[in-house]
Write an enzyme that holds these catalytic residues in place. Structure first.
Site, PDB file in Angstrom:
ATOM      1  N   GLU A 199       4.415  69.478  43.306  1.00 17.37           N
ATOM      2  CA  GLU A 199       5.349  70.782  43.148  1.00 17.37           C
ATOM      3  C   GLU A 199       4.852  71.844  43.341  1.00 17.37           C
ATOM      4  OE1 GLU A 199       7.880  71.910  41.978  1.00 17.37           O
ATOM      5  OE2 GLU A 199       9.063  70.162  41.121  1.00 17.37           O
ATOM      6  N   ARG A 225       5.919  69.182  27.699  1.00 18.48           N
ATOM      7  CA  ARG A 225       5.192  69.855  28.957  1.00 18.48           C
ATOM      8  C   ARG A 225       5.835  70.806  29.590  1.00 18.48           C
ATOM      9  NH1 ARG A 225       6.219  68.695  34.154  1.00 18.48           N
ATOM     10  NH2 ARG A 225       7.047  66.547  34.362  1.00 18.48           N
ATOM     11  N   ASN A 228       7.282  72.610  32.995  1.00 20.88           N
ATOM     12  CA  ASN A 228       7.807  72.178  34.446  1.00 20.88           C
ATOM     13  C   ASN A 228       7.394  73.499  35.325  1.00 20.88           C
ATOM     14  OD1 ASN A 228       8.283  69.801  35.834  1.00 20.88           O
ATOM     15  ND2 ASN A 228      10.514  70.495  35.982  1.00 20.88           N
ATOM     16  N   ASN A 251      13.714  73.888  35.704  1.00 24.68           N
ATOM     17  CA  ASN A 251      12.979  73.696  36.991  1.00 24.68           C
ATOM     18  C   ASN A 251      13.179  74.763  37.984  1.00 24.68           C
ATOM     19  OD1 ASN A 251      11.996  71.758  38.883  1.00 24.68           O
ATOM     20  ND2 ASN A 251      13.194  70.394  38.251  1.00 24.68           N
ATOM     21  N   ASP A 263      16.025  70.391  41.903  1.00 23.89           N
ATOM     22  CA  ASP A 263      14.792  70.506  41.778  1.00 23.89           C
ATOM     23  C   ASP A 263      14.261  72.021  41.892  1.00 23.89           C
ATOM     24  OD1 ASP A 263      11.924  69.853  40.920  1.00 23.89           O
ATOM     25  OD2 ASP A 263      12.101  68.065  41.612  1.00 23.89           O
TER      26      ASP A 263
END
EC number: 3.1.1.17
Length: 299
Positions: free
Chosen positions: A18, A101, A103, A154, A204
């Site tokens: 990522e 958490r 991202n 995202n 995403d």
């Protein structure tokens, strides 16, 4: 149009690759492996990957004006000193949500670090809904919360005139736009700019090019798509040899190369045998457009 070429440059298979970011000083691509718990740096000069292990899921990395990097780690904003492999906490969010958490995250044109949270996934894209929030870490290390009830916080980026903030909450299957005030960092007037088609699957990470068009990586869609924020139309689709494409950025000497991260988590042996490059980082050349350099965190 130049012919598009796609090659896998970092073959270490990330669980969830990522947050690719080009570091021009190092001629390198930074990215993270979220559940693999490491921050990675691929050198375009040596073609080698260096990785620093961390003690929690690490979901984004950004440049820092004073040198080195900032990361989102678990539910913390943190500083990373690369040579010393030293991580220090800057700020903590979602303390009342131990299952959350961070991202994706990115720095705005004024040097603020935007990043959002989500609940830990039971399996890819399956999680407790509405547990996340969108935050900004300011240069003085204080934190602003913009809104909550986010599913999977995202992709994010800003228009070239800095008046619009683009944002993706993945399970809404929408790329959203907000009015943006660069002076204050405030966002408002949320609206959907593009709804994904079924075959594009889940939106995403994303980035913007010098023509003001957005590129969105489609998780489980095996592609990046180019969108026109003015018309809400899709202009181009570039398919990759892996399904779980996660994010994209421009890099290289003149920012004419696109780098795309991918994931391998949640794939069985049969699927992985068909897509051995899953979790790799891909370089796309010949797109005919360039990107802009990433902004560094001001704090």
């Amino acid at each position: 149009m130049a012919s598009i070429k796609i090659e896998c440059v970092a073959k270490e298979n990330c669980k969830i690759g990522e947050s690719p970011v080009w570091d021009a000083k190092e001629n390198s691509l930074l990215y993270v492996d979220i559940t693999g718990r490491k921050v990675c740096k691929w050198s375009s000069l040596t073609q080698q990957v260096q990785a620093i292990p961390v003690d929690a899921p690490v979901s984004s990395v950004a440049l820092r004006k004073s040198g080195d990097y900032v990361i989102t780690l678990g539910t913390r904003f943190a500083a990373l000193k690369w040579k010393d492999q030293l991580v220090t906490t800057i700020a903590h969010v979602d303390k009342d949500k131990p299952n959350n958490r961070f991202n994706d995250g990115k720095v705005d044109p004024a040097g603020r670090y935007f990043a959002g949270t989500m609940a830990e996934e039971i399996r890819p894209a399956v999680l407790e809904r509405h547990q996340g929030s969108l935050y900004t870490l300011l240069a003085d290390h204080s934190v602003v919360k913009h809104f909550d009830r986010v599913d999977i916080s995202n992709g994010l980026d800003w228009s070239l005139d800095h008046k619009t903030f683009f944002y993706i909450d993945s399970l809404s299957y929408s790329v959203d736009a907000f009015d943006y005030d660069l002076q204050t960092g405030k966002i408002g007037n949320r609206r959907s700019m593009y709804k994904l088609e079924k075959e594009e699957s889940i939106p995403d990470g994303m980035c913007i090019d010098t023509e003001g068009k957005l590129w969105v990586a489609c998780y489980d869609g095996g592609r990046v798509i180019r969108l026109d924020p003015e018309t809400g139309k899709r202009l181009q689709t570039v398919k990759l040899p892996v399904d779980k494409t996660t994010s994209c950025c421009f890099g290289g000497k003149d920012y004419s190369e696109m780098y795309v991260t991918s994931a391998s988590e949640g794939m069985d042996k049969d699927w992985l045998s068909r897509q051995p490059q899953a979790g790799g980082v891909f370089k796309i050349t010949g797109l005919g457009v360039k990107g802009i350099p990433p902004y560094p965190f001001a704090g």
